[in-house]
Write an enzyme that holds these catalytic residues in place. Structure first.
Site, PDB file in Angstrom:
ATOM      1  N   GLY A 140       0.758  -5.076   0.787  1.00  0.00           N
ATOM      2  CA  GLY A 140      -0.301  -5.260  -0.215  1.00  0.00           C
ATOM      3  C   GLY A 140       0.198  -5.930  -1.490  1.00  0.00           C
ATOM      4  N   ALA A 188       0.856  -1.192   0.000  1.00  0.00           N
ATOM      5  CA  ALA A 188       0.000   0.000   0.000  1.00  0.00           C
ATOM      6  C   ALA A 188       0.888   1.238   0.000  1.00  0.00           C
ATOM      7  CB  ALA A 188      -0.891  -0.022   1.234  1.00  0.00           C
ATOM      8  N   GLU A 211       0.039  -9.474  -0.719  1.00  0.00           N
ATOM      9  CA  GLU A 211      -1.389  -9.826  -0.624  1.00  0.00           C
ATOM     10  C   GLU A 211      -2.022  -9.945  -2.018  1.00  0.00           C
ATOM     11  OE1 GLU A 211      -1.807  -6.575   2.227  1.00  0.00           O
ATOM     12  OE2 GLU A 211      -2.842  -7.987   3.539  1.00  0.00           O
ATOM     13  N   GLU A 238       3.902  -5.044   7.839  1.00  0.00           N
ATOM     14  CA  GLU A 238       2.988  -4.055   8.423  1.00  0.00           C
ATOM     15  C   GLU A 238       3.276  -3.774   9.897  1.00  0.00           C
ATOM     16  OE1 GLU A 238       2.168  -6.249   6.156  1.00  0.00           O
ATOM     17  OE2 GLU A 238       0.674  -5.431   4.779  1.00  0.00           O
TER      18      GLU A 238
HETATM   19  N1  CAA Z   1       4.483   3.359  -0.368  1.00  0.00           N
HETATM   20  C1  CAA Z   1       4.867   4.527  -0.925  1.00  0.00           C
HETATM   21  N2  CAA Z   1       6.085   4.735  -1.463  1.00  0.00           N
HETATM   22  C2  CAA Z   1       6.931   3.704  -1.467  1.00  0.00           C
HETATM   23  C3  CAA Z   1       6.596   2.451  -0.908  1.00  0.00           C
HETATM   24  C4  CAA Z   1       5.306   2.290  -0.351  1.00  0.00           C
HETATM   25  N3  CAA Z   1       4.871   1.132   0.148  1.00  0.00           N
HETATM   26  N4  CAA Z   1       7.670   1.620  -1.038  1.00  0.00           N
HETATM   27  C5  CAA Z   1       8.623   2.321  -1.667  1.00  0.00           C
HETATM   28  N5  CAA Z   1       8.194   3.576  -1.927  1.00  0.00           N
HETATM   29  C6  CAA Z   1       8.918   4.667  -2.563  1.00  0.00           C
HETATM   30  C7  CAA Z   1       9.973   5.250  -1.634  1.00  0.00           C
HETATM   31  O1  CAA Z   1       9.384   6.195  -0.761  1.00  0.00           O
HETATM   32  C8  CAA Z   1      10.934   5.858  -2.627  1.00  0.00           C
HETATM   33  O2  CAA Z   1      10.400   7.054  -3.095  1.00  0.00           O
HETATM   34  P1  CAA Z   1      11.290   8.415  -3.054  1.00  0.00           P
HETATM   35  O3  CAA Z   1      12.425   8.123  -4.009  1.00  0.00           O
HETATM   36  O4  CAA Z   1      10.355   9.465  -3.520  1.00  0.00           O
HETATM   37  O5  CAA Z   1      11.749   8.565  -1.647  1.00  0.00           O
HETATM   38  C9  CAA Z   1      10.908   4.880  -3.792  1.00  0.00           C
HETATM   39  O6  CAA Z   1       9.680   4.143  -3.657  1.00  0.00           O
HETATM   40  C10 CAA Z   1      12.047   3.866  -3.755  1.00  0.00           C
HETATM   41  O7  CAA Z   1      12.015   3.210  -2.493  1.00  0.00           O
HETATM   42  P2  CAA Z   1      13.302   3.142  -1.519  1.00  0.00           P
HETATM   43  O8  CAA Z   1      14.200   4.309  -1.725  1.00  0.00           O
HETATM   44  O9  CAA Z   1      12.801   2.904  -0.131  1.00  0.00           O
HETATM   45  O10 CAA Z   1      14.011   1.825  -2.091  1.00  0.00           O
HETATM   46  P3  CAA Z   1      14.983   0.857  -1.297  1.00  0.00           P
HETATM   47  O11 CAA Z   1      15.602  -0.011  -2.332  1.00  0.00           O
HETATM   48  O12 CAA Z   1      15.873   1.604  -0.400  1.00  0.00           O
HETATM   49  O13 CAA Z   1      14.008  -0.036  -0.379  1.00  0.00           O
HETATM   50  C11 CAA Z   1      12.056  -1.340   0.104  1.00  0.00           C
HETATM   51  C12 CAA Z   1      13.059  -0.888  -0.973  1.00  0.00           C
HETATM   52  C13 CAA Z   1      12.793  -2.221   1.131  1.00  0.00           C
HETATM   53  C14 CAA Z   1      10.948  -2.149  -0.583  1.00  0.00           C
HETATM   54  C15 CAA Z   1      11.477  -0.099   0.801  1.00  0.00           C
HETATM   55  O14 CAA Z   1      11.035   0.826  -0.197  1.00  0.00           O
HETATM   56  C16 CAA Z   1      10.342  -0.376   1.715  1.00  0.00           C
HETATM   57  O15 CAA Z   1      10.514  -0.885   2.794  1.00  0.00           O
HETATM   58  N6  CAA Z   1       9.082  -0.016   1.286  1.00  0.00           N
HETATM   59  C17 CAA Z   1       7.923  -0.155   2.097  1.00  0.00           C
HETATM   60  C18 CAA Z   1       7.463  -1.605   2.169  1.00  0.00           C
HETATM   61  C19 CAA Z   1       6.293  -1.754   3.128  1.00  0.00           C
HETATM   62  O16 CAA Z   1       6.390  -1.484   4.300  1.00  0.00           O
HETATM   63  N7  CAA Z   1       5.129  -2.186   2.598  1.00  0.00           N
HETATM   64  C20 CAA Z   1       3.937  -2.361   3.360  1.00  0.00           C
HETATM   65  C21 CAA Z   1       3.037  -1.176   3.167  1.00  0.00           C
HETATM   66  S1  CAA Z   1       1.640  -1.190   4.253  1.00  0.00           S
HETATM   67  C22 CAA Z   1       0.561  -2.247   3.509  1.00  0.00           C
HETATM   68  O17 CAA Z   1       0.780  -2.773   2.437  1.00  0.00           O
HETATM   69  C23 CAA Z   1      -0.713  -2.438   4.296  1.00  0.00           C
HETATM   70  C24 CAA Z   1      -1.622  -3.476   3.720  1.00  0.00           C
HETATM   71  O18 CAA Z   1      -1.800  -4.526   4.246  1.00  0.00           O
HETATM   72  C25 CAA Z   1      -2.388  -3.188   2.525  1.00  0.00           C
END
Ligand code: CAA
Length: 257
Positions: free
Chosen positions: A108, A63, A111, A131
């Site tokens: 997500g 998400a 999922e 999460e």
């Molecule tokens: N939402 C919004 N933006 C996201 C994102 C997310 N889930 N994941 C990555 N991005 C964005 C980052 O903010 C970044 O944007 P900017 O360049 O503008 O800062 C861009 O994508 C690249 O990401 P990273 O710089 O973080 O890339 P990385 O290689 O350093 O790390 C990663 C990769 C480990 C996947 C890391 O991006 C990360 O941890 N992302 C979040 C993953 C997460 O927690 N997902 C769960 C979301 S909650 C959910 O899904 C609830 C549900 O049940 C529906």
């Protein structure tokens, strides 16, 4: 377009196309996935659906956290309902689906892959429901579909730790059906899909429904469902053709009826 739907030979392919945010699921993208799935449901000449993400880094990072953060609670609940509904539509498509996980599949994103019938991944794939690390719990079906896919013990390990699971472990614990080389992803995906989609589509649908809906039922009701669906399969022209072809020692020519 952040969600693209195209054809690859006899298959449809839905691609998440927001690589700058690792294909994160904004509510707008979720709605577009829903619309694309509605279109897939009306495509009578496709034999399966592939789902993948643009770029070599992520299938989908979950998400959109930036969007989630600023949402009032009531809107948040509507968003969770939307995610669940869209993924349920995937689960209940009239054809089987194959998620091609080519990088991160977090939150997500995992999922979404779990709502597909099958999951293939490349060696750089990493899976997780992180999460809890955000102070949240999975909300697009992860707490329900992950234990059904890999068992309660392993699902609790992943969900409560939020830890990332690499491709080899994902294959070992049955989270993915095949681990394939990146360069061969398309070729292997087509071969994987053809292994089942060469059979009668209505019969495949009965088999899939018996397994997947049956998993939601107590054993006696699941067996009842199997009885009804196996009777329906028996009544198809393809069953007649399949059994006749066996007797005539030739390959069946199914007509999907
Ligand atoms: N939402 C919004 N933006 C996201 C994102 C997310 N889930 N994941 C990555 N991005 C964005 C980052 O903010 C970044 O944007 P900017 O360049 O503008 O800062 C861009 O994508 C690249 O990401 P990273 O710089 O973080 O890339 P990385 O290689 O350093 O790390 C990663 C990769 C480990 C996947 C890391 O991006 C990360 O941890 N992302 C979040 C993953 C997460 O927690 N997902 C769960 C979301 S909650 C959910 O899904 C609830 C549900 O049940 C529906």
């Amino acid at each position: 377009m952040p969600v693209e739907l195209k054809r690859i030979e006899e298959f449809a392919c839905l691609t998440l196309n927001r690589p700058e945010a690792l294909n994160a699921l904004s509510f707008d993208i979720l709605r577009q996935i829903g619309q694309a799935l509605d279109e897939v449901a009306t495509m009578r000449d496709i034999r399966a659906l592939f789902i993948t993400g643009t770029g070599s880094k992520a299938f989908c990072a979950g998400a959109d956290i930036k969007e989630l953060r600023n949402r009032p609670l009531a809107e948040q609940r509507r968003g969770a309902a939307l995610g669940q509904q869209v993924f349920a539509r995937l689960d209940r498509l009239p054809v089987a689906s194959v998620a091609l996980v080519n990088g991160y599949a977090f939150g997500g994103g995992l999922e979404l892959a779990l709502a597909a019938t099958f999951r293939l991944c490349t060696p750089n794939a990493v899976f997780g429901l992180p999460e809890v690390t955000l102070g949240l719990i999975p909300g697009y079906g992860g707490t329900q579909r992950l234990p059904r896919a890999i068992g309660e013990a392993r699902a609790l390990d992943m969900i409560l730790s939020g830890r990332p699971v690499k491709a080899e472990e994902a294959e070992r614990i049955g989270l993915v059906h095949r681990l394939v080389e990146k360069e061969a992803l398309l070729e292997e995906s087509l071969a994987f899909a053809r292994r089942f989609s060469c059979h009668s589509l209505p019969v495949l649908e009965f088999a899939r429904r018996a397994v997947q809906r049956g998993m939601e039922l107590p054993l006696d009701q699941g067996l009842q469902l199997e009885m009804e669906l196996s009777t329906l399969a028996f009544r198809t022209a393809d069953a007649e053709e399949g059994m006749r072809a066996f007797e005539e020692k030739r390959k069946p020519e199914f007509k999907d009826v």
